[in-house]
Design an enzyme around this catalytic site. Sequence first.
Site, PDB file in Angstrom:
ATOM      1  N   SER A  81       0.828  -1.210   0.000  1.00  0.00           N
ATOM      2  CA  SER A  81       0.000   0.000   0.000  1.00  0.00           C
ATOM      3  C   SER A  81       0.860   1.257   0.000  1.00  0.00           C
ATOM      4  O   SER A  81       0.476   2.268  -0.596  1.00  0.00           O
ATOM      5  CB  SER A  81      -0.965  -0.003   1.187  1.00  0.00           C
ATOM      6  N   GLU A  82       2.034   1.217   0.671  1.00  0.00           N
ATOM      7  CA  GLU A  82       2.987   2.327   0.594  1.00  0.00           C
ATOM      8  C   GLU A  82       4.418   1.837   0.619  1.00  0.00           C
ATOM      9  O   GLU A  82       4.731   0.826   1.265  1.00  0.00           O
ATOM     10  CB  GLU A  82       2.798   3.335   1.760  1.00  0.00           C
ATOM     11  N   THR A  83       5.265   2.558  -0.072  1.00  0.00           N
ATOM     12  CA  THR A  83       6.713   2.381   0.002  1.00  0.00           C
ATOM     13  C   THR A  83       7.325   3.725   0.353  1.00  0.00           C
ATOM     14  O   THR A  83       6.947   4.756  -0.212  1.00  0.00           O
ATOM     15  CB  THR A  83       7.284   1.863  -1.327  1.00  0.00           C
TER      16      THR A  83
ATOM     17  N   HIS B  27       1.950   3.788   8.833  1.00  0.00           N
ATOM     18  CA  HIS B  27       2.585   2.473   9.008  1.00  0.00           C
ATOM     19  C   HIS B  27       3.946   2.423   8.321  1.00  0.00           C
ATOM     20  O   HIS B  27       4.869   1.769   8.814  1.00  0.00           O
ATOM     21  CB  HIS B  27       1.652   1.344   8.533  1.00  0.00           C
TER      22      HIS B  27
END
Length: 285
Positions: free
Chosen positions: A43-45, A72
Amino acid sequence: MKVFTSNAFASVPEGGNPAGICLETEGLTEGEMQAIAAEVGYSETAFIFPSDSADFKVRFFTPASEVDLCGHATIATFSLMHELGMIGKGTYRQETAAGILAIEIDEEGTVMMEQLLPRFGGFAEKDLIARSLGISSGSIVENLPVQAVSTGLMDLIVPVLDLSAMESIKPDFSLISEISRDLNVTGYHVFTTETLYGSTAHCRNFAPLFDINEEAATGTATGATVSYMHSHGMLDGSVLTNLKFEQGYEMNRPSEIKAVLGTEGKRITDVRVGGTARRSKTLHL
């Protein structure tokens, strides 16, 4: 290109929300970062850079676009740097598109991140929100609003009655995306005060507009939720230091997110969210 991965907020080894962390960023273009985030597929990097105004500059990319802040991925990033010996116990500052925010790390590697003070947005019509979640409008708490709140990213906070209502959600991701776009929010953060393990609330998060149908642990939305709960008289105390939010159970990725809220009367003076992360695999792209 080496990309570390870590499961933030994991309450068990298979739990938590995975994030990518890229430390080798020199010379990367925005397009290359976007391509890396899409290939990682989480979902995110997070991408870590030097900063002229803080200890680190961090940029966050979903598979679809850059976002101002990600809770997160912040926990995963600073937990990894602590594990690798790049930083120790102490207070650090990260420069993000949402502003410069403080990060605290204790001896055990628990990371607590400062959130922006809450901004309270508009309200949404309950029948429409219920329809997009595949639940009855009566499943949404009658005397509480569906309201947009931000402590870094604007989320629509949706209070539902109980765990049964939470489990019965059958999201219409296309409609949720349309509503999120119309309301200028990242997505929905649905919560109930009926919990599995005595937490402050049990939560689910849906952000299909950003290619995140459901997320196992959402730090910024937790900050928004605890601010919402305080503003609507759902919390007691002037300094709330032991708040816990459970998330990810419907995805079989159990997660625990800690929160601290400081207040003076009705005014919120401090919002912090955090937890631990479990390092996972290393990707070579």
